[in-house]
Design a protein around this motif. Structure first.
Motif, mmCIF file in Angstrom:
data_model
loop_
_atom_site.group_PDB
_atom_site.id
_atom_site.type_symbol
_atom_site.label_atom_id
_atom_site.label_comp_id
_atom_site.label_asym_id
_atom_site.label_seq_id
_atom_site.Cartn_x
_atom_site.Cartn_y
_atom_site.Cartn_z
ATOM 1 N N UNK A 11 0.833 -1.199 0.000
ATOM 2 C CA UNK A 11 0.000 0.000 0.000
ATOM 3 C C UNK A 11 0.868 1.249 0.000
ATOM 4 N N UNK A 12 0.287 2.333 -0.455
ATOM 5 C CA UNK A 12 1.005 3.604 -0.402
ATOM 6 C C UNK A 12 0.465 4.453 0.738
ATOM 7 N N UNK A 13 1.292 5.343 1.208
ATOM 8 C CA UNK A 13 0.866 6.327 2.204
ATOM 9 C C UNK A 13 0.494 7.597 1.444
ATOM 10 N N UNK A 14 -0.681 8.100 1.706
ATOM 11 C CA UNK A 14 -1.147 9.298 1.026
ATOM 12 C C UNK A 14 -0.834 10.501 1.910
ATOM 13 N N UNK A 19 2.739 17.657 3.517
ATOM 14 C CA UNK A 19 3.540 16.430 3.649
ATOM 15 C C UNK A 19 3.234 15.618 4.904
ATOM 16 N N UNK A 20 2.197 15.970 5.635
ATOM 17 C CA UNK A 20 1.767 15.130 6.755
ATOM 18 C C UNK A 20 0.976 13.944 6.204
ATOM 19 N N UNK A 21 0.875 12.896 6.981
ATOM 20 C CA UNK A 21 0.172 11.687 6.562
ATOM 21 C C UNK A 21 -1.336 11.913 6.599
ATOM 22 N N UNK A 22 -2.004 11.614 5.497
ATOM 23 C CA UNK A 22 -3.457 11.653 5.474
ATOM 24 C C UNK A 22 -3.939 10.275 5.904
ATOM 25 N N UNK A 23 -4.214 10.129 7.179
ATOM 26 C CA UNK A 23 -4.538 8.832 7.766
ATOM 27 C C UNK A 23 -5.801 8.241 7.165
ATOM 28 N N UNK A 24 -6.854 9.024 7.067
ATOM 29 C CA UNK A 24 -8.123 8.505 6.559
ATOM 30 C C UNK A 24 -7.997 8.002 5.126
ATOM 31 N N UNK A 25 -7.364 8.784 4.263
ATOM 32 C CA UNK A 25 -7.222 8.369 2.860
ATOM 33 C C UNK A 25 -6.268 7.192 2.707
ATOM 34 N N UNK A 26 -5.243 7.133 3.551
ATOM 35 C CA UNK A 26 -4.316 6.004 3.498
ATOM 36 C C UNK A 26 -5.032 4.708 3.866
#
Length: 108
Positions: A11-14, A19-26
């Motif tokens: 999987x990719x991290x969105x 540049x912070x991690x989009x947790x919900x979309x990831x």
């Protein structure tokens, strides 16, 4: 030790624009891979930017990922060079019921 079978997608991290991690979309992306037929998903591997995501963002994602209906279908990449941080991260993950790992060898 858990034995895994089947096809596990990397999987990719969105990331957000800052540049912070989009947790919900990831998580949504990872779950959609399973919905499309994968047996599981590796989170925070090399395509998931394992070494580039901060430990606090990783833990935030783990907390939310632990509520997923696919909780048992995730491989959690450690992506850490420090042995003590890797162990701590794995202990946190296990405490949330996420107990299958993709462990990165030391990077030199």
């Amino acid at each position: 030790m858990n034995k895994i079978k089947g096809i596990y997608a990397a999987s990719m991290s969105i990331l957000n624009k800052n540049l912070s991690l989009n947790i919900d979309r990831t998580i949504l992306h990872a779950e959609s891979l399973i919905d499309q037929g994968c047996h599981g998903v590796a989170v925070f591997g090399s395509t998931g930017q394992g070494q580039l995501i901060s430990i606090s963002e990783k833990i935030d994602l783990l907390n939310k990922l632990s509520t997923s209906k696919y909780k048992k279908n995730f491989l959690i990449g450690t992506g850490l060079n420090s042995l003590s941080e890797t162990i701590n991260f794995m202990e946190i993950s296990c405490s949330l019921g996420l107990d299958t790992f993709l462990i990165m060898p030391p990077a030199y």
